[in-house]
Motif scaffolding. Sequence first.
Motif, PDB file in Angstrom:
ATOM      1  N   VAL A  38      23.887   3.104  45.087  1.00  0.00           N
ATOM      2  CA  VAL A  38      23.812   1.789  44.836  1.00  0.00           C
ATOM      3  C   VAL A  38      22.508   1.351  44.094  1.00  0.00           C
ATOM      4  N   THR A  79      21.567  -4.175  38.094  1.00  0.00           N
ATOM      5  CA  THR A  79      21.957  -4.342  36.799  1.00  0.00           C
ATOM      6  C   THR A  79      20.858  -3.873  35.886  1.00  0.00           C
ATOM      7  N   LEU A 108      20.725   0.092  35.965  1.00  0.00           N
ATOM      8  CA  LEU A 108      21.968   0.728  35.345  1.00  0.00           C
ATOM      9  C   LEU A 108      21.746   0.302  33.808  1.00  0.00           C
ATOM     10  N   GLU A 131      30.635   2.455  35.070  1.00  0.00           N
ATOM     11  CA  GLU A 131      31.263   1.391  35.509  1.00  0.00           C
ATOM     12  C   GLU A 131      31.190   0.928  36.991  1.00  0.00           C
ATOM     13  N   ALA A 132      30.622  -0.328  37.024  1.00  0.00           N
ATOM     14  CA  ALA A 132      30.659  -0.821  38.590  1.00  0.00           C
ATOM     15  C   ALA A 132      31.954  -0.632  39.415  1.00  0.00           C
ATOM     16  N   ASP A 133      31.724   0.082  40.692  1.00  0.00           N
ATOM     17  CA  ASP A 133      32.875   0.319  41.737  1.00  0.00           C
ATOM     18  C   ASP A 133      33.698   1.409  41.001  1.00  0.00           C
ATOM     19  N   LEU A 144      27.818   1.463  42.498  1.00  0.00           N
ATOM     20  CA  LEU A 144      27.851   0.172  43.061  1.00  0.00           C
ATOM     21  C   LEU A 144      26.803  -0.844  42.386  1.00  0.00           C
ATOM     22  N   LEU A 145      26.878  -2.068  42.277  1.00  0.00           N
ATOM     23  CA  LEU A 145      25.961  -2.854  41.643  1.00  0.00           C
ATOM     24  C   LEU A 145      25.898  -4.060  42.530  1.00  0.00           C
TER      25      LEU A 145
END
Length: 418
Positions: free
Chosen positions: A337, A340, A343, A349-351, A355-356
Amino acid sequence: MRILFLTQIIPYPPNAGPRVKTWHVLRYLYERGHDVTLASFVREEERPYLSKLDEVCTAVHTVPINRSRVADVGYWLQSHLSGRPFLIERDDLKGMRQLVQNLLAEQEFDVVHADQLTMTQFALDAKKVGGVKRPYIIFDAHNATWSIWERMRENAPWFLKPVYRIEENRIKQYEGMLVEQFDHTMVVIDPDKDLLLAGVKNGNTGTLEARISSIPIAVDAEVLQPIQRKKGSRNILTLGTLSYPPNADGIRWFLQEIFPLVQQQVPDVTLTVIGKNPPADFVQMAQQSGGAVAVTGYVDDLTPHMEAAALMVVPVRAGSGMRVRLLEAFARAMPTVTTTIGLEGIIAEADKEILLADDPQSFATATVNLLNDPDLQEMLAVNGRKLAEARYDWRAVLKQMDAVYALAAPQPEATSHA
């Protein structure tokens, strides 16, 4: 080509972001057949690793450096007199300046490669070299450093904000000057191009933009193999060089504002904080946690700690460039986790791979969901590993440096035909 490579730290072992980046760059230059002379500051604890650099460098020259808070006060005052950033004044040591000047006088180099902001001041001496051809000078900017100070200022106590703003503005102008003075600049993420150009005084950024290349940080996906994590673990892992203010700030934010929210929903959760030079308040929080928090300091081998953890968190509120911790987490198949900002510059890609979450409540929720969902952990782990192999292995990423070095290659003289 003959390269004089200047670095602020000994780039081995690759156990922190700057070292990881620089070590792979040196390896790549060596494999491409370049002749590299390294000039680096060295701390006592780094000396055992000097022999390792002989594998990728023709010659290694070092200058001792020791930091102290008392000396830093003097450098801060000196920066007010010179108008230069504190970071530049702090590292402007006579020994390094003399070493670089001597090397430039004694040998002919095709390229001077300045690794990180503080080494640029020594590379600028190459512009004074006489003779037919001066070296091509490259600024390898790991970050747009002024933006780090801007973000730290936003999160700082009110009484420190003016101090941060002064250094932020000085670095911004200095980095703008470097983009103008250096033949080429390398950044690790595209947004840092605009951040560096923001410091250019005359506004002539059109031609300068063409002299900046974006080349991501790379990791060694062959060495960093997937971790076999303990099933049913309730342990969270976080790590970073804790003497680096943005790292300490992010982990402190997690300790103080996020981890208590996680504990409310997962009472048996534990947190392991790994990193060199942990701040005193981290140690105190661990002592008062009843065993829920462990602060280890530096560890030689991360593998057993990763194997014991369910997931990793990379809480980042200030920073620039790329987080090597994330790239290594992907390579090691560690579900993670982050924020923003954390990353930034990484094409994930989130998810899907990660996780973001950007505020305490959502970060805690994402962490709890990941702790409680082994299938989600496995999906992120597998996808993250695939991403590291495909996009961020050093053998593929650093090929982009060839175009920069081609600009420095001696051009054949034109031949006229009667």
